[in-house]
Design a protein around this motif. Structure first.
Motif, PDB file in Angstrom:
ATOM      1  N   ASP A   1      17.512   6.209  -3.565  1.00 51.78           N
ATOM      2  CA  ASP A   1      16.378   7.406  -3.791  1.00 51.78           C
ATOM      3  C   ASP A   1      15.323   7.299  -2.549  1.00 51.78           C
ATOM      4  O   ASP A   1      15.022   8.250  -2.491  1.00 51.78           O
ATOM      5  N   LYS A   2      15.078   6.230  -2.271  1.00 50.60           N
ATOM      6  CA  LYS A   2      14.011   6.525  -1.022  1.00 50.60           C
ATOM      7  C   LYS A   2      14.173   5.046  -0.235  1.00 50.60           C
ATOM      8  O   LYS A   2      14.247   4.087  -0.772  1.00 50.60           O
ATOM      9  N   VAL A   3      13.902   5.141   1.131  1.00 50.73           N
ATOM     10  CA  VAL A   3      13.625   3.847   2.113  1.00 50.73           C
ATOM     11  C   VAL A   3      12.343   4.051   2.742  1.00 50.73           C
ATOM     12  O   VAL A   3      11.994   5.077   2.944  1.00 50.73           O
ATOM     13  N   VAL A   4      11.492   3.093   2.247  1.00 51.64           N
ATOM     14  CA  VAL A   4      10.247   2.755   2.731  1.00 51.64           C
ATOM     15  C   VAL A   4      10.302   1.743   3.813  1.00 51.64           C
ATOM     16  O   VAL A   4      10.398   0.657   3.561  1.00 51.64           O
ATOM     17  N   ALA A   5      10.124   2.304   5.043  1.00 49.53           N
ATOM     18  CA  ALA A   5       9.694   1.338   5.959  1.00 49.53           C
ATOM     19  C   ALA A   5       8.740   1.660   7.051  1.00 49.53           C
ATOM     20  O   ALA A   5       8.470   2.828   7.262  1.00 49.53           O
ATOM     21  N   LEU A   6       7.988   0.753   7.221  1.00 49.20           N
ATOM     22  CA  LEU A   6       6.731   0.855   7.847  1.00 49.20           C
ATOM     23  C   LEU A   6       6.855   1.110   9.139  1.00 49.20           C
ATOM     24  O   LEU A   6       6.175   1.915   9.970  1.00 49.20           O
ATOM     25  N   ILE A   7       7.938   0.560  10.110  1.00 48.42           N
ATOM     26  CA  ILE A   7       8.107   0.711  11.538  1.00 48.42           C
ATOM     27  C   ILE A   7       9.600   1.075  11.777  1.00 48.42           C
ATOM     28  O   ILE A   7      10.391   0.232  11.207  1.00 48.42           O
TER      29      ILE A   7
ATOM     30  N   ASP B   1       0.881  -1.180  -0.034  1.00 47.62           N
ATOM     31  CA  ASP B   1      -0.012   0.070  -0.075  1.00 47.62           C
ATOM     32  C   ASP B   1       0.763   1.124  -0.089  1.00 47.62           C
ATOM     33  O   ASP B   1       0.600   2.245  -0.515  1.00 47.62           O
ATOM     34  N   GLU B   2       2.165   1.182   0.605  1.00 46.73           N
ATOM     35  CA  GLU B   2       2.838   2.436   0.836  1.00 46.73           C
ATOM     36  C   GLU B   2       3.769   2.588  -0.575  1.00 46.73           C
ATOM     37  O   GLU B   2       4.532   3.535  -0.848  1.00 46.73           O
TER      38      GLU B   2
ATOM     39  N   VAL C   1      14.352   0.987  -1.503  1.00 47.05           N
ATOM     40  CA  VAL C   1      14.326  -0.075  -0.235  1.00 47.05           C
ATOM     41  C   VAL C   1      13.176  -0.052   0.523  1.00 47.05           C
ATOM     42  O   VAL C   1      12.727   1.004   0.914  1.00 47.05           O
ATOM     43  N   ALA C   2      12.649  -1.353   0.481  1.00 43.88           N
ATOM     44  CA  ALA C   2      11.228  -1.301   0.967  1.00 43.88           C
ATOM     45  C   ALA C   2      11.315  -2.467   2.084  1.00 43.88           C
ATOM     46  O   ALA C   2      11.666  -3.565   1.796  1.00 43.88           O
ATOM     47  N   ILE C   3      10.896  -2.083   3.385  1.00 45.69           N
ATOM     48  CA  ILE C   3      11.350  -2.972   4.483  1.00 45.69           C
ATOM     49  C   ILE C   3      10.044  -2.629   5.331  1.00 45.69           C
ATOM     50  O   ILE C   3       9.777  -1.626   5.728  1.00 45.69           O
ATOM     51  N   PRO C   4       9.515  -3.803   6.007  1.00 42.85           N
ATOM     52  CA  PRO C   4       8.530  -3.591   7.000  1.00 42.85           C
ATOM     53  C   PRO C   4       8.799  -3.017   8.464  1.00 42.85           C
ATOM     54  O   PRO C   4       8.241  -2.119   8.926  1.00 42.85           O
ATOM     55  N   VAL C   5      10.181  -3.508   8.816  1.00 48.19           N
ATOM     56  CA  VAL C   5      10.687  -2.942  10.038  1.00 48.19           C
ATOM     57  C   VAL C   5      12.084  -2.709   9.537  1.00 48.19           C
ATOM     58  O   VAL C   5      13.005  -3.417   9.243  1.00 48.19           O
TER      59      VAL C   5
ATOM     60  N   VAL D   1      13.853   0.138  -9.403  1.00 46.82           N
ATOM     61  CA  VAL D   1      14.268  -1.205  -8.590  1.00 46.82           C
ATOM     62  C   VAL D   1      13.897  -1.197  -7.323  1.00 46.82           C
ATOM     63  O   VAL D   1      13.970  -0.149  -6.482  1.00 46.82           O
ATOM     64  N   ILE D   2      12.921  -2.026  -6.926  1.00 49.91           N
ATOM     65  CA  ILE D   2      12.392  -2.040  -5.293  1.00 49.91           C
ATOM     66  C   ILE D   2      12.939  -3.310  -4.720  1.00 49.91           C
ATOM     67  O   ILE D   2      12.881  -4.554  -5.097  1.00 49.91           O
ATOM     68  N   LEU D   3      13.855  -2.957  -3.924  1.00 42.27           N
ATOM     69  CA  LEU D   3      14.741  -3.939  -3.105  1.00 42.27           C
ATOM     70  C   LEU D   3      13.942  -4.386  -1.660  1.00 42.27           C
ATOM     71  O   LEU D   3      13.890  -3.563  -0.875  1.00 42.27           O
ATOM     72  N   ILE D   4      13.731  -5.648  -1.419  1.00 39.03           N
ATOM     73  CA  ILE D   4      12.818  -6.046  -0.392  1.00 39.03           C
ATOM     74  C   ILE D   4      13.496  -6.991   0.609  1.00 39.03           C
ATOM     75  O   ILE D   4      13.944  -8.313  -0.282  1.00 39.03           O
ATOM     76  N   ASP D   5      13.421  -6.931   1.857  1.00 39.31           N
ATOM     77  CA  ASP D   5      13.689  -7.935   2.848  1.00 39.31           C
ATOM     78  C   ASP D   5      12.757  -7.864   3.907  1.00 39.31           C
ATOM     79  O   ASP D   5      11.857  -6.940   3.941  1.00 39.31           O
ATOM     80  N   ASP D   6      12.883  -8.590   4.853  1.00 38.08           N
ATOM     81  CA  ASP D   6      11.918  -8.755   5.808  1.00 38.08           C
ATOM     82  C   ASP D   6      12.218  -7.849   7.089  1.00 38.08           C
ATOM     83  O   ASP D   6      11.499  -7.604   8.033  1.00 38.08           O
ATOM     84  N   GLY D   7      13.434  -7.201   7.009  1.00 35.61           N
ATOM     85  CA  GLY D   7      13.788  -6.535   8.068  1.00 35.61           C
ATOM     86  C   GLY D   7      15.312  -5.927   7.913  1.00 35.61           C
ATOM     87  O   GLY D   7      15.960  -6.662   7.189  1.00 35.61           O
TER      88      GLY D   7
END
Length: 214
Positions: free
Chosen positions: A172-178, A19-20, A154-158, A124-130
């Protein structure tokens, strides 16, 4: 923080993260998932953004006194080491050999004859679980940059505050939910943080193939 959890599992974290990331939906993008924990999250994001997914054949290089503490990152044909004074070149050489044996196994198992996508000009959206120290992702970013992508997200939940600050200077951007003030282990933020098995990865890849996203 105590025993409080923020995500039920990686799937829920992936749906929240997707969603983010909707603002990137119309860009020429690709999701790079760090195995194996990043794959369930990447699957959820891919469905929402309709981006193809690739498994990033990359593993962290752990410190000799604490394998969980990343001092760098290795791929099949490249590596990046955070400058440290107390690690010998012989140790790095042995770790690279061991890591690349594992990566070759993963390549055969998950990619087969599939060739990596040209990242030039892509989002490029780089994803890991934390992201605890950020060293694994930092090394990964340094390797990815050699492919000249259009932008790296960089897209990371936490993630820890330190890791977000570190990566924000490099992408360019870090998207971190928590981004908690106190950060222990990544698994503490998930109710279910079971290890993602090779069979689990195959299940997700098959689902992505059905959606023509792998």
């Amino acid at each position: 923080m105590g025993t409080q959890h923020f995500f039920e599992d990686r799937g829920q974290a992936g749906r929240f993260l997707a969603d983010e990331l909707l603002s990137y939906k119309d860009e020429p993008g690709i999701i790079l998932a760090i195995p194996r924990g990043g794959i369930p999250i990447a699957y959820e994001v891919a469905k929402k953004l309709n981006f193809p997914v690739e498994i990033l054949l990359i593993k962290k290089i752990g410190h000799p006194l604490n394998k969980e503490y990343a001092i760098g990152t290795a791929s099949l044909n490249d590596y990046y080491i955070i400058p440290v004074l107390d690690v010998s070149s012989a140790y790095i050489k042995n770790e690279l050999k061991s890591i690349r044996t594992t990566l070759e196994h993963m390549q055969d198992l998950f990619l087969g004859s599939k060739q990596p996508t040209d990242l030039k000009g892509k989002t490029v959206i780089l994803i890991d679980d934390g992201m605890a120290t950020g060293h694994t992702i930092l090394g990964t970013v340094n390797i990815i940059k050699k492919s000249n992508p259009g932008k790296i997200i960089v897209a990371i939940p936490v993630a820890s505050i330190d890791a977000v600050e570190k990566l924000s200077k490099k992408v360019d951007k870090v998207v971190a939910l928590i981004v908690p003030e106190e950060f222990g282990a990544v698994g503490a933020f998930y109710e279910n943080f079971d290890q993602v098995s090779e069979n689990d990865v195959q299940v997700y890849l098959n689902k992505l193939r059905v959606c023509h996203l792998y």
